[in-house]
Design an enzyme around this catalytic site. Structure first.
Site, PDB file in Angstrom:
ATOM      1  N   ARG A  79      25.363  23.013  39.187  1.00 34.52           N
ATOM      2  CA  ARG A  79      24.150  23.822  39.183  1.00 34.52           C
ATOM      3  C   ARG A  79      24.361  25.158  38.486  1.00 34.52           C
ATOM      4  O   ARG A  79      25.469  25.671  38.384  1.00 34.52           O
ATOM      5  CB  ARG A  79      23.619  24.034  40.600  1.00 34.52           C
ATOM      6  CG  ARG A  79      24.513  24.802  41.565  1.00 34.52           C
ATOM      7  CD  ARG A  79      23.795  24.921  42.914  1.00 34.52           C
ATOM      8  NE  ARG A  79      22.563  25.642  42.747  1.00 34.52           N
ATOM      9  CZ  ARG A  79      22.376  26.925  43.100  1.00 34.52           C
ATOM     10  NH1 ARG A  79      23.338  27.595  43.681  1.00 34.52           N
ATOM     11  NH2 ARG A  79      21.227  27.517  42.882  1.00 34.52           N
ATOM     12  N   HIS A  80      23.269  25.711  37.987  1.00 34.60           N
ATOM     13  CA  HIS A  80      23.310  27.035  37.400  1.00 34.60           C
ATOM     14  C   HIS A  80      23.551  28.037  38.515  1.00 34.60           C
ATOM     15  O   HIS A  80      22.998  27.904  39.601  1.00 34.60           O
ATOM     16  CB  HIS A  80      21.980  27.330  36.688  1.00 34.60           C
ATOM     17  CG  HIS A  80      22.041  28.536  35.801  1.00 34.60           C
ATOM     18  ND1 HIS A  80      21.959  29.809  36.289  1.00 34.60           N
ATOM     19  CD2 HIS A  80      22.195  28.649  34.469  1.00 34.60           C
ATOM     20  CE1 HIS A  80      22.052  30.669  35.287  1.00 34.60           C
ATOM     21  NE2 HIS A  80      22.196  29.992  34.170  1.00 34.60           N
ATOM     22  N   PRO A  81      24.365  29.091  38.257  1.00 32.97           N
ATOM     23  CA  PRO A  81      24.699  30.000  39.351  1.00 32.97           C
ATOM     24  C   PRO A  81      23.528  30.851  39.841  1.00 32.97           C
ATOM     25  O   PRO A  81      23.537  31.304  40.982  1.00 32.97           O
ATOM     26  CB  PRO A  81      25.791  30.893  38.738  1.00 32.97           C
ATOM     27  CG  PRO A  81      25.635  30.764  37.263  1.00 32.97           C
ATOM     28  CD  PRO A  81      25.107  29.391  37.028  1.00 32.97           C
TER      29      PRO A  81
END
Lengths: 385, 385
Positions: free
Chosen positions: B227-229
């Site tokens: 996932r994107h942070p």
């Protein structure tokens, strides 16, 4: 800034990452970049965390040294300003979905007819041609669809995203290459060109080895964790106090590694060649770690470096920002605030050139529409010439 | 091939990946590339797997369309040939360790004095300056030391290598940008420059977001798996038959996603804004998967695409090579064998330009020293002019 692109004017309609990353490089090479933003909010990343002093540090790290003007490209007065800018620009950058510029009356064909030397650089998710040209994309979508995720992560676990936004950034880098090639053509007397870079296409360019393997064997490679898929040893190893990296890319380096670790394996038929080492990679890793687990990683990095074996730490980003070699190369720079004091930290310019200044500071990132008056004055001066 | 770099001669001393990747791009843009290899073995990658018809497919995917001459730069006769080539070249590329070219008498200072228009492009592990300029590096070493590994992988597990060789490739891309900027300067009447690109420096350029976070919060980001942070939902999700990606990068896209999934969450304060969604990311993922687990990924990709939500499959490299959009963009090309028939598969050129041909085949990769006679003839013709 003086540089090979001094005197080049970039009119930058792009927002978020791929396009602004490209215009940042052009600015680092000396170009003047005028960022044309939508009135009200401007570039989406102005609202992206983290914030410092109420402003986005993310925006500042990508947009330093640019000018900003807010223009509503559907309003006649702002369109007139935009068209005066177009007449002076060398390069136009945009990252709308295909067709948006046409609906505004600023499609490539129309602009090329009016401004034959203008270079038109577009970056989009899937490109301006092909059956899915109209689909939206983000970094994550092209990392997944473009194959990089399928080879990143641990074997037999779920794939992971590359932690950096390479879907955007690599596309931005190809956009830079394309518009610079087009500039060269104009400089040589040619006309401007349209450059059409797709984020998805750009992912393919990263897959060299994986494409070769897939096309020859018919089997797509799987993720291989922290090791190279076809070179051994070329991976992380445990020392007493944590992980470090050894990359012994050929037989000579492997022999030096064995010497330095006092492991008599260089002549062993199980390990004498790279194919043999790949075959016996797990055993080799355990044998190497049997030695490396005894001392801290700093010891091994120093020992192996002295032996000429490529090695190094796995650094987190805080450590990276303090790394002496990285700092000696001016790769950590201060983006100034409006008061002229350092306000944000950003990556420096990796393109070191003998005649290009390599400062450790960057001019501030602009507030939205901050340069409107100065840009209009400059346009008026030009008109008076 | 005709293109913006037609008429540009690149003398390429580089081997393995970063340098040859750069000269491949220059060739795709129209430059003539003469690969100068050491006699006997030539470029190391000629011996890299996988092989097809006894030759390295890996070498072919990076070196198509180049010419090859084998020269011993310590032998007087070969040095004389090399110097005749230098007199005709626009760009020299090398990836030796700093100092090697000086010992051969071909350091930047010496060459610049004799050939003032010549551009000298160097790519190395750590660059030509700084305390560790002399150390050897491989892709793995700079991925680890440069910070990308520290943000790639699953949270609370060991870091993983990015499956693609971005340590080499991104450096090669910056080398292209640098030499093209220098070409532009020469075209405008300037002298040649030295371009000094380091693989380690180039990794910094990928860290935009991570640098902003680290410098503002003092905390380096950790890996965040798939996932994107800091954007939610922007990750992989399970469908009935496996994983796919949803990237709903703003509130509008999240609302469309909720509609398409019939999940009444768009107005829910736990999910109404991106910060709230990041806070409640685990719960949101379970809620979304409660729906998506019921139908296959193809169903969801079609449904969400129709709703305008960025989504897509996670493709392995075999699937990538068959992807209709990728093929429609000529991003999969055939490298021809010596008989003129397709022999190897390679990535196409992601730089699409309106006046640049975009063929689906590439000229063969050269055998070692294959073009010696033709190159010598061409030098003699030049001498007779």
């Amino acid at each position: 800034m003086p540089g090979p692109l001094s005197g080049t004017l970039v009119l930058d309609l792009t927002h978020v990452l791929a396009g602004p990353f490209a215009s940042m490089t052009l600015a680092d090479l000396g170009a003047r970049v005028i960022k044309v933003e939508r009135p009200g909010q401007g570039d989406d990343t102005r609202a992206f965390p983290p914030f410092k002093g109420g402003k986005s540090a993310y925006f500042a790290t990508i947009n330093h040294g640019k000018e900003s003007i807010a223009l509503d490209l559907k309003a006649p007065e702002d369109r007139a300003i935009f068209e005066r800018l177009l007449a002076r620009a060398d390069i136009l950058l945009e990252n709308y979905r295909p067709g948006v510029m046409e609906r505004l009356g600023y499609g490539w064909e129309a602009l090329h007819a009016r401004f034959p030397k203008l270079i038109y650089g577009a970056v989009s998710g899937f490109g301006h041609t092909g059956p899915e040209a109209q689909r939206p994309a983000y970094d994550m979508v092209v990392q997944a669809r473009g194959g990089v995720m399928s080879i990143t992560g641990e074997r037999d676990r779920e794939p992971v995203r590359v932690g950096a936004s390479i879907g955007d950034i690599v596309a931005g880098m190809y956009l830079v290459q394309g518009v610079m090639a087009a500039l060269l053509q104009v400089e040589r007397g040619g006309t401007g060109q349209k450059v059409d870079v797709a984020m998805l296409d750009s992912q393919l360019a990263l897959l060299e080895h994986a494409i070769a393997i897939t096309s020859v064997t018919g089997e797509p490679p799987r993720p291989s964790g922290a090791r190279h898929p076809s070179i051994t040893p070329f991976e992380t190893f445990h020392a007493e106090d944590g992980l470090f990296v050894i990359a012994a890319g050929n037989d000579g380096l492997f022999a030096r590694l064995c010497d330095a670790l006092e492991l008599p394996l260089a002549e062993d038929p199980r390990f004498a060649t790279n194919p043999a080492r790949c075959q016996n990679a797990r055993l080799l890793k355990r044998l190497i770690e049997a030695v490396t687990l005894d001392r801290p990683k700093a010891h091994w990095i120093e020992t192996l470096t002295r032996a000429g074996v490529p090695t190094g730490p796995i650094q987190n980003v805080a450590e990276v920002l303090q790394d002496p070699q990285i700092r000696a190369r001016n790769m950590v720079v201060d983006v100034l605030g409006p008061d002229g004091a350092p306000a944000y930290t950003a990556a420096g310019n990796p393109i070191k050139m003998s005649d290009l200044p390599d400062p450790t500071t960057r001019a501030p990132a602009p507030d939205l529409d901050a340069d409107r008056a100065a840009i209009l004055d400059w346009l008026d001066e030009g008109a008076a010439d």
